[in-house]
Enzyme design. Structure first.
Site, short mmCIF file in Angstrom:
data_model
loop_
_atom_site.label_atom_id
_atom_site.label_comp_id
_atom_site.label_asym_id
_atom_site.label_seq_id
_atom_site.Cartn_x
_atom_site.Cartn_y
_atom_site.Cartn_z
CD GLU A 86 -13.02 0.34 3.72
OE1 GLU A 86 -12.22 0.35 2.77
OE2 GLU A 86 -13.29 -0.68 4.35
CG ASN A 100 -1.77 -1.20 1.33
OD1 ASN A 100 -2.39 -1.60 0.35
ND2 ASN A 100 -1.82 -1.83 2.49
CB SER A 158 -9.00 -1.91 1.33
OG SER A 158 -9.90 -2.69 2.08
CG HIS A 185 -6.83 1.65 0.84
ND1 HIS A 185 -5.67 0.94 0.60
CD2 HIS A 185 -7.49 0.99 1.81
CE1 HIS A 185 -5.65 -0.14 1.37
NE2 HIS A 185 -6.74 -0.13 2.12
CG ASP A 225 -11.22 3.65 6.97
OD1 ASP A 225 -10.23 4.11 6.39
OD2 ASP A 225 -11.20 2.62 7.66
CG HIS A 281 -10.41 -2.57 7.14
ND1 HIS A 281 -9.86 -2.55 8.41
CD2 HIS A 281 -9.46 -3.12 6.34
CE1 HIS A 281 -8.64 -3.05 8.38
NE2 HIS A 281 -8.37 -3.40 7.13
CE LYS A 292 -3.84 0.12 4.66
NZ LYS A 292 -5.15 -0.12 5.24
C1 LIG Z 1 -5.54 -0.68 6.49
C2 LIG Z 1 -6.86 -0.19 6.89
C3 LIG Z 1 -7.13 0.16 8.22
C4 LIG Z 1 -6.14 -0.07 9.32
O1 LIG Z 1 -5.12 0.84 9.30
P1 LIG Z 1 -3.72 0.45 10.01
O2 LIG Z 1 -3.07 1.75 10.24
O3 LIG Z 1 -3.00 -0.46 9.08
O4 LIG Z 1 -4.09 -0.25 11.29
C5 LIG Z 1 -8.37 0.69 8.51
N1 LIG Z 1 -9.30 0.85 7.56
C6 LIG Z 1 -9.08 0.50 6.28
C7 LIG Z 1 -10.14 0.70 5.28
C8 LIG Z 1 -7.86 -0.04 5.91
O5 LIG Z 1 -7.65 -0.42 4.65
#
Ligand SMILES: *Cc1c(COP(=O)(O)O)cnc(C)c1O
Length: 386
Positions: free
Chosen positions: A175, A46, A179, A207, A204, A132, A238
């Protein structure tokens, strides 16, 4: 449960997850010890903008390490509230077009802390089915009623809002860029619905931050709705190439979370070296939009190469899912690609719904045109055999 049996069963079903130790190379490659060909092209990271090894991040990280040591020494509400956190929070708030921001240990911890802070037993959460795992875990901890709507289906969401909104607090959580599917949520319409039904909206942007938006502020920036989103969450792990996470919101909301989000309150502050890297990353993504342009040029190149081979409709983002269906076949193709020097992950249930196992190609800025071309042709070969 018999643990040994369980593991054997998982393996039979091609669902056993195993760790693969690698050594990262700066230019979009990984070295898997024991792999015959030496290095592999990394389509599984990522690190979209290639910032993990950026000299600016490393220098700032080193500087903060020297300045403040290896650890915060305490939770922030104790004596661990380093000044550098506030500096990073201010810059993150600006990036996300919000009044304030709050750092969390990781994105997983942010989702597990924020959701239970916002809603509780007498409330309701409306969640996209493809959210997620960390969002779902946050929902479980909240103990609110959980209502899941079909992925990106606004009609379904509105129908459910009509039925289940109730009189308590209500939270819609999505989101902005999914992802595993690489598609975007219909954010302006979600904002309209959250206003119509008087809900909180949490987005969220794990990404999307750094990748979308003129300044890298994510899809809330690109869609021009930053001021109408209640909570914008994202990770530094990421596109920002570092570690940790943030939540950006109004000053009032952040003051509330400082008092209510248990994963913030009861956990040690992030290490200074990590804050240095994150701070440099936030500045770089705002100041260097060409990084995003470079990334999307690569994404378009890869999609065009696949289109030539008849693979189309691959979505609008740097995450390119190739639908396979059966887990065993997805694993088989991933192995075949591995032999050709391509590291792409087979994503299987329970990460994705039953029967939708897929290969997930994530494109990063460092992948060369040759690498992308090679991956596209090896993929189509692997798909047409067997
Ligand atoms: C990767 C991810 C997370 C978690 O983030 P980290 O910092 O890796 O714990 C949360 N939400 C989504 C949509 C993700 O892809």
């Amino acid at each position: 449960m018999d643990i040994r049996n369980w593991l054997t069963e998982q393996k039979k079903k091609d669902l056993l997850r195993q760790l693969t130790p690698v050594e990262r190379q700066p230019e979009g490659q990984v070295v898997v010890p024991g792999h015959a060909g030496g290095w592999l092209l990394d389509f599984s990271s990522n690190d979209y903008l290639g910032l993990t090894c950026h000299s600016g991040l490393i220098a700032q990280s080193r500087q903060f390490l020297e300045l403040a040591g290896c650890g915060a020494g305490a939770a922030r509400l104790m004596s661990g509230d380093l000044a550098m956190y506030h500096l990073l929070e201010e810059e993150v708030a600006q990036l996300k077009g919000q009044e304030a921001a709050l750092l969390f240990g990781s994105g997983y911890l942010a989702n597990c802390g924020v959701i239970p802070a916002l809603v509780g037993r007498n409330d309701v959460i409306f969640a996209d089915r493809l959210n997620h795992a960390s969002i779902y875990d946050g929902c479980s901890l909240a103990r609110a009623r959980l209502v899941r709507f079909h992925h990106n289906d606004l009609n379904h969401l509105e129908e459910l809002l009509g039925k289940h909104r109730g009189t308590g607090e209500a939270l819609i959580v999505v989101e902005s860029l999914y992802s595993m599917d690489g598609d975007r949520c219909p954010l302006p319409e979600l904002v309209r619905l959250k206003e119509k039904y008087n809900c909180l909206l949490m987005v969220d942007e794990a990404h999307a931050t750094g990748v979308f938006g003129e300044n890298g502020g994510g899809i809330i920036e690109e869609d021009g709705v930053a001021d109408r989103v209640d909570v914008a969450m994202g990770t530094f792990g990421k596109a920002l190439g570092s570690y940790g996470a943030y939540v950006a919101a109004s000053r009032t909301m952040i003051d509330f979370l400082i008092n209510r989000a248990r994963t913030f309150i009861y956990s040690t502050g992030l290490p200074p070296a990590v804050i240095g890297a994150s701070l440099a990353a936030v500045r770089i993504i705002r100041q260097e939009p060409h990084l995003r342009r470079d990334l999307f040029a690569k994404v378009e190149y890869f999609k065009a190469a696949l289109a030539e081979k008849g693979l189309t409709n691959l979505g609008p983002s740097q995450i390119v899912p190739i639908m396979i269906g059966q887990s065993s076949r997805a694993v088989q193709i991933a192995h075949a690609l591995r032999r050709q020097g391509i590291f792409a992950t087979a994503v299987r249930p329970p990460t994705v719904p039953e029967g939708t196992a897929r290969l997930r190609f994530s494109i990063t800025r460092h992948l060369s045109h040759e690498a992308l071309q090679h991956a596209a042709s090896q993929l189509t070969t692997a798909l047409s055999s067997g």
